[in-house]
Design a protein around this motif. Structure first.
Motif, PDB file in Angstrom:
ATOM      1  N   THR A   1      40.015  39.198  23.553  1.00 22.39           N
ATOM      2  CA  THR A   1      39.536  39.784  24.810  1.00 22.39           C
ATOM      3  C   THR A   1      39.474  41.284  24.685  1.00 22.39           C
ATOM      4  N   ASP A   2      38.701  41.853  25.551  1.00 25.49           N
ATOM      5  CA  ASP A   2      38.565  43.296  25.580  1.00 25.49           C
ATOM      6  C   ASP A   2      39.125  43.753  26.910  1.00 25.49           C
ATOM      7  N   ALA A   3      40.191  44.527  26.876  1.00 24.66           N
ATOM      8  CA  ALA A   3      40.880  44.876  28.126  1.00 24.66           C
ATOM      9  C   ALA A   3      39.964  45.547  29.115  1.00 24.66           C
ATOM     10  N   LYS A   4      39.083  46.417  28.662  1.00 29.57           N
ATOM     11  CA  LYS A   4      38.247  47.178  29.604  1.00 29.57           C
ATOM     12  C   LYS A   4      37.097  46.354  30.124  1.00 29.57           C
ATOM     13  N   LYS A   5      36.320  45.779  29.190  1.00 33.31           N
ATOM     14  CA  LYS A   5      35.126  45.017  29.589  1.00 33.31           C
ATOM     15  C   LYS A   5      35.495  43.560  29.738  1.00 33.31           C
ATOM     16  N   ASP A   6      36.425  43.286  30.613  1.00 35.03           N
ATOM     17  CA  ASP A   6      36.884  41.927  30.815  1.00 35.03           C
ATOM     18  C   ASP A   6      35.783  41.136  31.493  1.00 35.03           C
ATOM     19  N   LYS A   7      35.719  39.881  31.226  1.00 37.64           N
ATOM     20  CA  LYS A   7      34.758  39.044  31.920  1.00 37.64           C
ATOM     21  C   LYS A   7      35.512  38.179  32.909  1.00 37.64           C
ATOM     22  N   ILE A   8      34.800  37.684  33.930  1.00 38.90           N
ATOM     23  CA  ILE A   8      35.464  36.794  34.872  1.00 38.90           C
ATOM     24  C   ILE A   8      35.650  35.473  34.134  1.00 38.90           C
ATOM     25  N   SER A   9      36.818  35.247  33.567  1.00 28.85           N
ATOM     26  CA  SER A   9      36.993  34.026  32.797  1.00 28.85           C
ATOM     27  C   SER A   9      38.027  33.146  33.474  1.00 28.85           C
ATOM     28  N   SER A  10      38.185  31.977  32.957  1.00 28.63           N
ATOM     29  CA  SER A  10      39.022  30.994  33.636  1.00 28.63           C
ATOM     30  C   SER A  10      40.490  31.346  33.627  1.00 28.63           C
ATOM     31  N   SER A  11      41.155  30.905  34.680  1.00 26.45           N
ATOM     32  CA  SER A  11      42.591  31.080  34.682  1.00 26.45           C
ATOM     33  C   SER A  11      43.221  30.008  33.808  1.00 26.45           C
TER      34      SER A  11
ATOM     35  N   GLY B   1      40.425  46.344  38.370  1.00 27.27           N
ATOM     36  CA  GLY B   1      41.838  46.494  38.691  1.00 27.27           C
ATOM     37  C   GLY B   1      42.497  45.157  38.935  1.00 27.27           C
ATOM     38  N   ARG B   2      43.780  45.149  38.718  1.00 27.89           N
ATOM     39  CA  ARG B   2      44.552  43.950  39.033  1.00 27.89           C
ATOM     40  C   ARG B   2      45.575  44.337  40.086  1.00 27.89           C
TER      41      ARG B   2
ATOM     42  N   HIS C   1      47.255  40.856  44.831  1.00 31.14           N
ATOM     43  CA  HIS C   1      46.615  39.630  45.307  1.00 31.14           C
ATOM     44  C   HIS C   1      45.504  39.121  44.408  1.00 31.14           C
ATOM     45  N   GLY C   2      45.324  39.726  43.262  1.00 29.38           N
ATOM     46  CA  GLY C   2      44.301  39.227  42.345  1.00 29.38           C
ATOM     47  C   GLY C   2      43.606  40.342  41.590  1.00 29.38           C
ATOM     48  N   SER C   3      42.503  39.974  40.935  1.00 27.87           N
ATOM     49  CA  SER C   3      41.786  40.959  40.106  1.00 27.87           C
ATOM     50  C   SER C   3      40.451  41.281  40.747  1.00 27.87           C
ATOM     51  N   LEU C   4      39.970  42.475  40.452  1.00 30.63           N
ATOM     52  CA  LEU C   4      38.683  42.874  41.000  1.00 30.63           C
ATOM     53  C   LEU C   4      37.723  43.203  39.859  1.00 30.63           C
ATOM     54  N   TYR C   5      36.519  42.609  39.908  1.00 33.48           N
ATOM     55  CA  TYR C   5      35.518  42.819  38.872  1.00 33.48           C
ATOM     56  C   TYR C   5      34.300  43.518  39.460  1.00 33.48           C
ATOM     57  N   LYS C   6      33.744  44.400  38.650  1.00 38.62           N
ATOM     58  CA  LYS C   6      32.440  44.968  39.025  1.00 38.62           C
ATOM     59  C   LYS C   6      31.386  44.157  38.284  1.00 38.62           C
ATOM     60  N   VAL C   7      30.535  43.507  39.034  1.00 38.27           N
ATOM     61  CA  VAL C   7      29.534  42.627  38.421  1.00 38.27           C
ATOM     62  C   VAL C   7      28.155  43.226  38.655  1.00 38.27           C
ATOM     63  N   THR C   8      27.417  43.410  37.570  1.00 36.66           N
ATOM     64  CA  THR C   8      26.063  43.956  37.719  1.00 36.66           C
ATOM     65  C   THR C   8      25.048  42.835  37.501  1.00 36.66           C
ATOM     66  N   LEU C   9      24.307  42.515  38.561  1.00 32.50           N
ATOM     67  CA  LEU C   9      23.301  41.455  38.445  1.00 32.50           C
ATOM     68  C   LEU C   9      22.097  41.949  37.658  1.00 32.50           C
ATOM     69  N   ASN C  10      21.293  41.028  37.186  1.00 34.44           N
ATOM     70  CA  ASN C  10      20.088  41.431  36.437  1.00 34.44           C
ATOM     71  C   ASN C  10      19.173  42.314  37.276  1.00 34.44           C
TER      72      ASN C  10
ATOM     73  N   THR D   1      24.904  45.898  42.219  1.00 30.29           N
ATOM     74  CA  THR D   1      26.283  45.778  41.744  1.00 30.29           C
ATOM     75  C   THR D   1      27.169  45.193  42.836  1.00 30.29           C
ATOM     76  N   LEU D   2      28.023  44.287  42.423  1.00 28.26           N
ATOM     77  CA  LEU D   2      28.897  43.597  43.368  1.00 28.26           C
ATOM     78  C   LEU D   2      30.342  43.779  42.946  1.00 28.26           C
ATOM     79  N   ALA D   3      31.228  43.642  43.913  1.00 26.18           N
ATOM     80  CA  ALA D   3      32.661  43.642  43.598  1.00 26.18           C
ATOM     81  C   ALA D   3      33.143  42.222  43.862  1.00 26.18           C
ATOM     82  N   VAL D   4      33.658  41.587  42.830  1.00 21.83           N
ATOM     83  CA  VAL D   4      34.115  40.204  42.989  1.00 21.83           C
ATOM     84  C   VAL D   4      35.636  40.178  42.923  1.00 21.83           C
ATOM     85  N   LYS D   5      36.256  39.770  44.006  1.00 15.88           N
ATOM     86  CA  LYS D   5      37.710  39.701  44.056  1.00 15.88           C
ATOM     87  C   LYS D   5      38.120  38.275  43.739  1.00 15.88           C
ATOM     88  N   ARG D   6      38.894  38.144  42.694  1.00 15.68           N
ATOM     89  CA  ARG D   6      39.378  36.813  42.323  1.00 15.68           C
ATOM     90  C   ARG D   6      40.824  36.720  42.783  1.00 15.68           C
TER      91      ARG D   6
END
Ligand code: ATP
Length: 598
Positions: A267-277, A330-331, A334-343, A347-352
């Protein structure tokens, strides 16, 4: 004023009046004197004679340009008046650096170019007069400047449509003799035709010319054989394009799967992907995408992502999220936050959300309830996903960051002055009171109110984010403020609302002191309380507020309400409606005193 401000003001005058040496005119504008103490011509200062508040240089035949950067270095400037000169050039974007400006008078000059959009950031503006100039382009949307009383822009060359103003609040409005077009917004009977005359493209009330109704749908005639051929051509081209894209997508996803198999669980700590728990599933690789948000109910993909009303991501599918690149921002607790860039570039913020024991039904009901109680200063949920294992909430990504960053981060020279802080407090207080009232019966409080959950939208307006993400749970002490041991066992729901009040009180303390809430054992609430007991109240305030000349009386008023909010007994804390009413009255008082000084 400081040497830097004096220097900047002298430069401002030189640019305004390039022909004349101000020293020779004997107006006093020179580096060896002080604008307040030595009463430079056209300048008025505050009562303590420390800060320049007004610059009035009307009818002096100035032929230069307006140097906004220089003049706005006088941070307390409330009034700038250059009426009836011959100043030319543009009104620079940097006019928004004059954050405390209440009156801007530029009538009767030779200004040209577009009005800067940054005018909408002058949140304290009351009177804006730009009539009789050569301004072009559209009128920026200054409807957000809620206290605006005057907008006079007649006799320019402005074009485009008239944006929505708060006409019921305006005392003066005139855009006559421009090139404006389209229908006039509803002026709610406050202004007559004379405010709009002389714009050939304008129509609708209060002008006599009604807007023509939209053209009726044209009669459907059967397409000719030529048209049929054309449509057939388009359909063929479309088909070829779709096939090409499909081949490319399949080829890409094959490559990606190969890569995952190769890389294993690296894994890459910075460019993390929304992957399974459930990492075991990811490791199996094979038929799981790199971005997969796996769940027991895998297979229920697009149907599981519920898009709430949002023009930005209409028709967003779960697969779109999976395909986009995601960066871990950020983690939190209450969970992790991802910045997701759509095609599409959105840009969206996805809180897992992590470890939330909530049924799917309850989660859905909760999100929909929160979505129903809308407030402009509460960040709406754009979409959500909910499986038995996992909950995701999708928000629009806010590039301007959070209130936490604004107070404590590197502000890139951005000034966060007293007026703006008071405005933020009033807006967030009002929004929270509104949400509490709307969701009281559902027992849904914010649950995790803090300055990193207050985001600044594109217009730098503060918005509460992640409302309702922390469930009320008496066992879960995390939603309670630190050191808050007094719990009302009978009413955990009420406690959650009171915990929000506590959180809000802490935000007020951050705004007032500029200090971090908790840092290496330091507790802001405790520190402020001790400071007050020891009677060194003034010491608690942020130095930049003190040096800007913010009213001590009103800072103390705000501090008092903050202390009530962080009372260690939840019952003693006021409701958010009470808090909001007090802050609004402090703000009103501040505005009145500014106007009277002006
Ligand atoms: N929609 C958004 N747009 C831009 N930045 C965001 C958005 N939502 C949150 N952030 C920022 O991302 C960072 C991480 O957010 P996150 O919610 O995970 O942190 P947190 O609030 O400290 O955690 P938690 O809410 O779990 O206690 C914070 O700095 C927050 O300000």
């Amino acid at each position: 004023e400081t040497v830097q401000v004096r220097e900047a003001l002298v430069q401002f005058l030189q640019k305004l009046d390039p022909g004349n040496n101000p020293g020779e005119e004997n107006w006093g504008w020179n580096m060896s004197s002080d604008p307040c103490i030595d009463a430079w011509k056209g300048i008025s200062c505050d009562k303590s004679m420390q800060f320049v508040k007004k610059i009035v240089l009307d009818q002096l035949d100035f032929t230069g340009v307006l140097d906004a950067v220089s003049v706005c270095s006088a941070k307390n400037l409330a009034v700038l008046s250059l009426n009836n000169n011959n100043v030319s050039g543009i009104l620079p974007d940097e006019v928004s650096n004059c954050t405390r400006l209440t009156h801007l008078y530029l009538h009767g000059n030779s200004f040209s170019g577009d009005l800067p959009g940054s005018l909408s950031r002058l949140s304290n503006l009351k009177r804006l007069v730009i009539s009789d100039n050569g301004f072009t382009g559209g009128i920026p949307d200054i409807s957000r400047v809620s206290g605006l009383l005057t907008f006079l822009a007649q006799n320019n060359q402005l074009d485009g449509v008239i944006p929505k103003f708060e006409f019921s609040n305006l005392e003066e409005f005139n855009v006559s003799n421009n090139n404006l077009s389209g229908s006039i917004p509803d002026v709610e009977g406050h202004f007559n035709a004379s405010s709009f005359l002389g714009n050939p493209g304008l129509c609708g009330e209060p002008l006599p010319s009604a807007c023509s109704p939209p053209p009726p749908p044209t009669e459907k005639k059967g397409p000719s054989s030529k048209m049929y051929l054309m449509y057939l051509g388009y359909a063929l081209i479309g088909l070829i394009l779709v096939s090409l894209i499909a081949v490319k997508v399949i080829w890409k996803s094959k490559n990606k799967k190969k890569e995952i198999a190769k890389k294993g669980s690296q894994t890459d700590a910075k460019k993390d992907k929304i992957s399974s728990s459930t990492s075991s599933e990811s490791k199996r690789g094979g038929n799981i995408s790199e971005y997969s948000i796996t769940s027991v109910e895998s297979g229920m993909t697009s149907s599981s992502l519920v898009v709430l009303s949002s023009p930005v991501v209409n028709g967003l599918k779960f697969e779109d999220l999976l395909r986009s690149s995601a960066e871990l921002i950020g983690r939190g607790r209450h969970g992790s936050l991802y910045k997701v860039t759509l095609n599409s570039g959105v840009t969206l913020a996805v809180k897992r959300i992590r470890d939330w024991d909530i049924s799917r039904d309850d989660f859905k009901k909760r999100v929909h309830r929160i979505d129903q109680v809308k407030h402009p200063h509460v960040m709406p949920v754009v979409a959500y996903y909910c499986s038995r294992q996992e909950q995701l909430l999708v928000y629009q990504f806010q590039e301007n960051g959070s209130l936490f960053r604004l107070i404590h981060g590197s502000q890139n020279g951005q000034l966060f002055d007293w007026g703006s802080r008071l405005s933020v407090a009033a807006r967030i207080g009002e929004a929270l009171a509104f949400m509490h009232e709307g969701l009281k019966r559902d027992g849904i409080a914010h649950g995790n109110l803090k300055s990193s959950n207050i985001l600044l939208n594109n217009g730098m307006e503060p918005c509460i984010s992640e409302y309702g993400l922390a469930e009320v749970n008496n066992q879960d002490q995390s939603f309670l403020p630190p050191n808050d041991i007094i719990l009302d066992k009978a009413s955990p729901v009420n406690n959650a609302f009171k915990a929000d009040v506590y959180g809000f009180g802490v935000i007020l303390l951050e705004l007032l002191t500029g200090k971090l809430v908790q840092n290496n054992g330091f507790d802001l609430g405790q520190w402020v309380n001790t400071a007050i007991r020891e009677e060194w109240t003034v010491e608690v305030f942020d130095k930049t507020l003190v040096s800007e000349g913010a009213s001590e009386e009103r800072m103390v008023d705000l501090l008092q309400i903050a202390l009530k909010c962080i009372n260690s007994s939840p019952e003693e804390r006021p409701s958010m409606r009470e808090v909001s009413a007090i802050i609004n009255s402090i703000k009103e008082y501040e505005e009145k005193s500014l106007s009277s000084e002006a």
